[in-house]
Design an enzyme around this catalytic site. Structure first.
Site, PDB file in Angstrom:
ATOM      1  N   ARG A 134       3.267   0.205   7.950  1.00  0.00           N
ATOM      2  CA  ARG A 134       2.483  -1.039   8.013  1.00  0.00           C
ATOM      3  C   ARG A 134       2.730  -1.836   6.752  1.00  0.00           C
ATOM      4  O   ARG A 134       2.540  -1.343   5.644  1.00  0.00           O
ATOM      5  CB  ARG A 134       0.985  -0.748   8.149  1.00  0.00           C
ATOM      6  CG  ARG A 134       0.194  -1.965   8.695  1.00  0.00           C
ATOM      7  CD  ARG A 134      -1.312  -1.726   8.665  1.00  0.00           C
ATOM      8  NE  ARG A 134      -1.791  -1.733   7.308  1.00  0.00           N
ATOM      9  CZ  ARG A 134      -2.737  -0.928   6.819  1.00  0.00           C
ATOM     10  NH1 ARG A 134      -3.338  -0.043   7.580  1.00  0.00           N
ATOM     11  NH2 ARG A 134      -3.099  -0.996   5.559  1.00  0.00           N
ATOM     12  N   GLU A 156       1.436  -4.704  -0.021  1.00  0.00           N
ATOM     13  CA  GLU A 156       2.068  -3.390  -0.180  1.00  0.00           C
ATOM     14  C   GLU A 156       2.688  -2.969   1.137  1.00  0.00           C
ATOM     15  O   GLU A 156       2.390  -3.532   2.195  1.00  0.00           O
ATOM     16  CB  GLU A 156       1.073  -2.321  -0.649  1.00  0.00           C
ATOM     17  CG  GLU A 156       0.033  -1.968   0.375  1.00  0.00           C
ATOM     18  CD  GLU A 156      -0.578  -0.578   0.186  1.00  0.00           C
ATOM     19  OE1 GLU A 156       0.001   0.276  -0.495  1.00  0.00           O
ATOM     20  OE2 GLU A 156      -1.651  -0.360   0.763  1.00  0.00           O
ATOM     21  N   ASN A 158       3.164   0.430   3.516  1.00  0.00           N
ATOM     22  CA  ASN A 158       2.631   1.783   3.723  1.00  0.00           C
ATOM     23  C   ASN A 158       3.579   2.609   4.575  1.00  0.00           C
ATOM     24  O   ASN A 158       3.957   2.175   5.666  1.00  0.00           O
ATOM     25  CB  ASN A 158       1.283   1.711   4.444  1.00  0.00           C
ATOM     26  CG  ASN A 158       0.259   0.904   3.658  1.00  0.00           C
ATOM     27  OD1 ASN A 158      -0.312   1.384   2.693  1.00  0.00           O
ATOM     28  ND2 ASN A 158       0.044  -0.349   4.057  1.00  0.00           N
ATOM     29  N   SER A 163      -3.411   3.188   8.681  1.00  0.00           N
ATOM     30  CA  SER A 163      -4.522   3.333   9.623  1.00  0.00           C
ATOM     31  C   SER A 163      -4.903   2.020  10.288  1.00  0.00           C
ATOM     32  O   SER A 163      -4.299   0.981  10.067  1.00  0.00           O
ATOM     33  CB  SER A 163      -5.720   3.935   8.904  1.00  0.00           C
ATOM     34  OG  SER A 163      -6.044   3.146   7.795  1.00  0.00           O
ATOM     35  N   LYS A 335       4.449   2.616  -4.832  1.00  0.00           N
ATOM     36  CA  LYS A 335       4.404   1.257  -5.373  1.00  0.00           C
ATOM     37  C   LYS A 335       5.550   1.024  -6.354  1.00  0.00           C
ATOM     38  O   LYS A 335       6.015  -0.093  -6.525  1.00  0.00           O
ATOM     39  CB  LYS A 335       3.035   1.014  -5.987  1.00  0.00           C
ATOM     40  CG  LYS A 335       1.988   1.125  -4.865  1.00  0.00           C
ATOM     41  CD  LYS A 335       0.626   0.699  -5.196  1.00  0.00           C
ATOM     42  CE  LYS A 335      -0.225   0.509  -3.951  1.00  0.00           C
ATOM     43  NZ  LYS A 335      -0.587   1.718  -3.212  1.00  0.00           N
ATOM     44  N   LYS A 397      -1.433  -1.276 -10.687  1.00  0.00           N
ATOM     45  CA  LYS A 397      -1.548  -0.240  -9.638  1.00  0.00           C
ATOM     46  C   LYS A 397      -0.853   1.055 -10.041  1.00  0.00           C
ATOM     47  O   LYS A 397       0.310   1.034 -10.438  1.00  0.00           O
ATOM     48  CB  LYS A 397      -0.897  -0.729  -8.339  1.00  0.00           C
ATOM     49  CG  LYS A 397      -1.428  -2.035  -7.802  1.00  0.00           C
ATOM     50  CD  LYS A 397      -0.823  -2.339  -6.434  1.00  0.00           C
ATOM     51  CE  LYS A 397      -1.255  -3.711  -5.954  1.00  0.00           C
ATOM     52  NZ  LYS A 397      -0.736  -3.996  -4.593  1.00  0.00           N
ATOM     53  N   GLU A 401      -2.455   5.884  -2.846  1.00  0.00           N
ATOM     54  CA  GLU A 401      -2.737   5.230  -1.566  1.00  0.00           C
ATOM     55  C   GLU A 401      -4.203   5.429  -1.214  1.00  0.00           C
ATOM     56  O   GLU A 401      -4.847   6.333  -1.715  1.00  0.00           O
ATOM     57  CB  GLU A 401      -1.900   5.870  -0.443  1.00  0.00           C
ATOM     58  CG  GLU A 401      -0.415   5.862  -0.665  1.00  0.00           C
ATOM     59  CD  GLU A 401       0.140   4.463  -0.808  1.00  0.00           C
ATOM     60  OE1 GLU A 401      -0.379   3.548  -0.127  1.00  0.00           O
ATOM     61  OE2 GLU A 401       1.051   4.266  -1.613  1.00  0.00           O
ATOM     62  N   GLY A 402      -4.683   4.559  -0.323  1.00  0.00           N
ATOM     63  CA  GLY A 402      -5.996   4.823   0.270  1.00  0.00           C
ATOM     64  C   GLY A 402      -7.137   4.044  -0.340  1.00  0.00           C
ATOM     65  O   GLY A 402      -8.284   4.201   0.070  1.00  0.00           O
ATOM     66  N   ARG A 487      -7.561  -7.498   8.302  1.00  0.00           N
ATOM     67  CA  ARG A 487      -8.755  -7.025   7.579  1.00  0.00           C
ATOM     68  C   ARG A 487      -9.295  -8.169   6.738  1.00  0.00           C
ATOM     69  O   ARG A 487      -8.522  -8.940   6.160  1.00  0.00           O
ATOM     70  CB  ARG A 487      -8.398  -5.849   6.663  1.00  0.00           C
ATOM     71  CG  ARG A 487      -8.240  -4.550   7.400  1.00  0.00           C
ATOM     72  CD  ARG A 487      -7.781  -3.450   6.463  1.00  0.00           C
ATOM     73  NE  ARG A 487      -6.525  -3.804   5.819  1.00  0.00           N
ATOM     74  CZ  ARG A 487      -5.975  -3.111   4.837  1.00  0.00           C
ATOM     75  NH1 ARG A 487      -6.574  -2.042   4.353  1.00  0.00           N
ATOM     76  NH2 ARG A 487      -4.826  -3.488   4.313  1.00  0.00           N
TER      77      ARG A 487
HETATM   78  P1  ADP Z   1      -3.901   0.867  -1.588  1.00  0.00           P
HETATM   79  O1  ADP Z   1      -2.671   1.704  -1.466  1.00  0.00           O
HETATM   80  O2  ADP Z   1      -4.987   1.510  -2.338  1.00  0.00           O
HETATM   81  O3  ADP Z   1      -4.313   0.307  -0.251  1.00  0.00           O
HETATM   82  P2  ADP Z   1      -3.138  -1.877  -2.245  1.00  0.00           P
HETATM   83  O4  ADP Z   1      -1.928  -2.240  -3.006  1.00  0.00           O
HETATM   84  O5  ADP Z   1      -3.103  -2.189  -0.790  1.00  0.00           O
HETATM   85  O6  ADP Z   1      -3.467  -0.362  -2.526  1.00  0.00           O
HETATM   86  O7  ADP Z   1      -4.384  -2.611  -2.904  1.00  0.00           O
HETATM   87  C1  ADP Z   1      -5.702  -2.486  -2.398  1.00  0.00           C
HETATM   88  C2  ADP Z   1      -6.290  -3.852  -2.118  1.00  0.00           C
HETATM   89  O8  ADP Z   1      -6.299  -4.658  -3.305  1.00  0.00           O
HETATM   90  C3  ADP Z   1      -5.538  -4.673  -1.099  1.00  0.00           C
HETATM   91  O9  ADP Z   1      -5.941  -4.351   0.212  1.00  0.00           O
HETATM   92  C4  ADP Z   1      -5.885  -6.103  -1.498  1.00  0.00           C
HETATM   93  O10 ADP Z   1      -7.148  -6.474  -0.967  1.00  0.00           O
HETATM   94  C5  ADP Z   1      -6.010  -6.004  -3.003  1.00  0.00           C
HETATM   95  N1  ADP Z   1      -4.718  -6.362  -3.621  1.00  0.00           N
HETATM   96  C6  ADP Z   1      -3.726  -5.527  -3.988  1.00  0.00           C
HETATM   97  N2  ADP Z   1      -2.681  -6.207  -4.502  1.00  0.00           N
HETATM   98  C7  ADP Z   1      -3.001  -7.506  -4.448  1.00  0.00           C
HETATM   99  C8  ADP Z   1      -2.334  -8.722  -4.834  1.00  0.00           C
HETATM  100  N3  ADP Z   1      -1.142  -8.711  -5.394  1.00  0.00           N
HETATM  101  N4  ADP Z   1      -2.987  -9.885  -4.635  1.00  0.00           N
HETATM  102  C9  ADP Z   1      -4.217  -9.922  -4.082  1.00  0.00           C
HETATM  103  N5  ADP Z   1      -4.893  -8.815  -3.712  1.00  0.00           N
HETATM  104  C10 ADP Z   1      -4.299  -7.620  -3.887  1.00  0.00           C
HETATM  105 MG    MG Z   2      -3.474  -1.121   0.900  1.00  0.00          MG
END
Ligand code: ADP
Ligand code: MG
Length: 513
Positions: A134, A156, A158, A163, A335, A397, A401-402, A487
């Site tokens: 995803r 990101e 996945n 999920s 990442k 970051k 994950e998660g 979402r």
């Molecule tokens: P995880 O693997 O924990 O899901 P993510 O990279 O998806 O990590 O980050 C979690 C959340 O943080 C994302 O769903 C988003 O809402 C927010 N986020 C992450 N990176 C960005 C970004 N570059 N710009 C805006 N929001 C972000």
């Molecule tokens: Mg995420």
């Protein structure tokens, strides 16, 4: 945050209409498994000692507005992303270099790599790999040019336990249902059926698994074949998974079992042909040969409490079952890999996507991401991250994950001060995407909240490939886009995870902007 992109929406609800809408939303959701369990986030565990209560999943009352061109852009790169990540996962030599930068400073990545090395030493017996990926995006409007068209930028990618494909199809159907019973006011912008894209995630995720199940071939152990859903225990997101499981069973006739990660060593064994044999605890005389292990667990360090849990992971990895994902595919989704591809002027993308037109489409979806190492880009990132003024435009970051692991904006400089500099390279620094604001109403834990929201679009991709004899070689057998997820969270919240307790599931109302 960019403003004025969207028309005024959604219309106001008077008390009677809100009551009608919510009653129907709650009943439809439970009747169709748009649900999570337990309900203990707002019912005390004492009131629900057996965890039997389920509640509606957090959802938006209205479908949120989403630029049609952005939705189509995200869909159009899905197959190329499948190509890209299957190519990375097949290139052990390249991944090794990435992992080596992390091994000293990230125990979890080091332990995953050890699993791969152990199986490699013995020899892998299953060349087929299944990816149910995803790719997550937000809408980006160039702040320096307010007349430019919005595009999507990737948050990101996945490769493990992606999920909400199950619930996504349901929430889209919920919004269609609310529309069909005239729950939405007809003054103001209306919800047109044709602007609600059909939701195919359940069908396509199950199709991906069914293709892998078939590609596995016939049983050699004499036992019937099955697919394993490897799950966490307890699992709040069980209904999301069940929708895919039921589709797999009902449309493809594939038998599936849910196996908690902690039961792998008790309920499975690897036979002398390295077939993975699952013995259901409820029917110990009727074992099954496992074709596909679909991981909805095993992505977080907290799930590996002792060596036994790593032994469980090795048991699956060394077996002939098709892993969704394999260890290398999981590592391709770190990442760090995303950063290496997306750092401005990175040469890596063309290694995996030699077709320039394809690479260009993927490149358009990248937001700038930097390492925090000693390279030139890393030095620049260190300056940006430690300066309290510039740090507010970034998110930091780790390789996790998660949800719940990132450090946002003004918290970054202090976080780095508390971290030995040798550990900084375990993180990446990413520019925040600032999606245009809109409003919606979120129904969560029995309460409604109206306010400014931002949306994150996920596009699923299914890919089945066969590793070749030589490192870096592979043959892609199946490659298709597999539906979407929207979402939505309050714009004040940095994180967006639904299960992690921040967001809600939504469906898009496509608009021309
Ligand atoms: P995880 O693997 O924990 O899901 P993510 O990279 O998806 O990590 O980050 C979690 C959340 O943080 C994302 O769903 C988003 O809402 C927010 N986020 C992450 N990176 C960005 C970004 N570059 N710009 C805006 N929001 C972000
Ligand atoms: Mg995420």
């Amino acid at each position: 945050m960019a403003s004025n992109l969207y028309p005024a929406y959604p219309p106001d609800l008077n008390d009677e209409r809100k009551d009608y809408l919510l009653t129907n939303l709650k009943d439809w959701s439970i009747a169709h498994g748009l649900a999570v369990r337990p309900a203990s986030s707002y019912v005390s565990p004492e009131q629900d000692p057996s965890g039997a209560l389920a509640t509606t999943a957090p959802v938006t009352l209205f479908p949120s507005l989403f630029p049609k061109a952005c939705f189509e852009q995200a869909q159009s790169v899905a197959k190329t992303y499948n190509e890209l990540y299957s190519a990375i996962a097949s290139d052990e030599g390249w991944l090794k270099e990435i992992v080596e930068e992390l091994i000293e400073i990230d125990d979890f990545i080091a332990d995953l790599w050890k699993v791969h090395l152990a199986v490699k030493a013995e020899g892998y017996v299953q060349p087929l790999n299944l990816g149910l990926f995803r790719s997550d995006y937000m809408v980006h409007v160039d702040p320096s040019d307010s007349k430019s068209s919005p595009t999507v930028k990737q948050v990101e990618f996945n490769t493990i336990a992606s999920s909400f494909g199950g619930l996504s199809s349901q929430v889209s159907a919920l919004h269609r249902h609310l529309r069909s019973i005239d729950a939405y006011p007809d003054d103001g912008p209306t919800v047109e059926e044709s602007a609600l894209p059909s939701a195919t995630s359940v069908l396509n995720l199950a199709l991906g698994m069914a293709k892998a199940h078939k590609a596995y071939g016939t049983s050699t152990s004499g036992s019937p074949l099955c697919v394993i859903f490897l799950v966490q225990s307890p699992e709040r997101n069980v209904f999301d998974q069940r929708h895919v499981e039921y589709e797999l069973n009902e449309s493809h006739g594939v038998k599936t079992f849910r196996l908690p990660f902690g039961r792998v060593l008790a309920d499975t064994k690897v036979n002398d042909q390295r077939k993975l044999i699952y013995t259901p605890p409820h029917a110990p005389n009727k074992p099954f040969e496992v074709t596909v292990v679909y991981f909805r667990a095993g992505y977080s360090p907290s799930e590996y409490e002792s060596q036994k849990d790593w032994d469980a992971r090795i048991q699956i990895e060394r077996s002939a079952a098709i892993k969704c994902p394999s260890i290398l595919t999981q590592l391709a989704g770190t990442k760090k890999v995303q950063q290496v591809l997306a750092t401005p002027h990175s040469p890596h993308l063309k290694r995996f996507l030699p077709d320039e037109a394809q690479a260009a489409e993927v490149l358009k979806t990248f937001a700038p991401i930097y390492p925090l190492d000693k390279s030139e880009a890393g030095q620049e990132a260190r300056k940006l991250a430690t300066d309290p003024e510039t740090a507010t435009r970034y998110v930091l970051k780790p390789q996790r994950e998660g949800g719940g692991n990132n450090v946002y904006r003004k918290a970054i400089p202090d976080f780095l001060k508390g971290l030995p500099e040798t550990h900084w390279p375990a993180h990446i620094l990413m520019e925040m995407i600032e999606p245009p604001a809109q409003s919606n109403v979120i129904f969560r834990n029995g309460e409604t909240q109206k306010g400014e929201v931002i949306c994150e679009l996920g596009i699923y991709g299914a890919c089945l490939w066969k590793d070749g004899e030589k490192d870096g070689e592979r043959e892609v057998r199946e490659n298709f886009e597999a539906g979407y997820l929207l979402r939505t969270k309050g714009s004040g919240s940095e994180e967006g995870g639904v299960a992690a307790g921040f967001g809600s599931v939504d469906s898009p109302l496509l608009v021309d902007v």
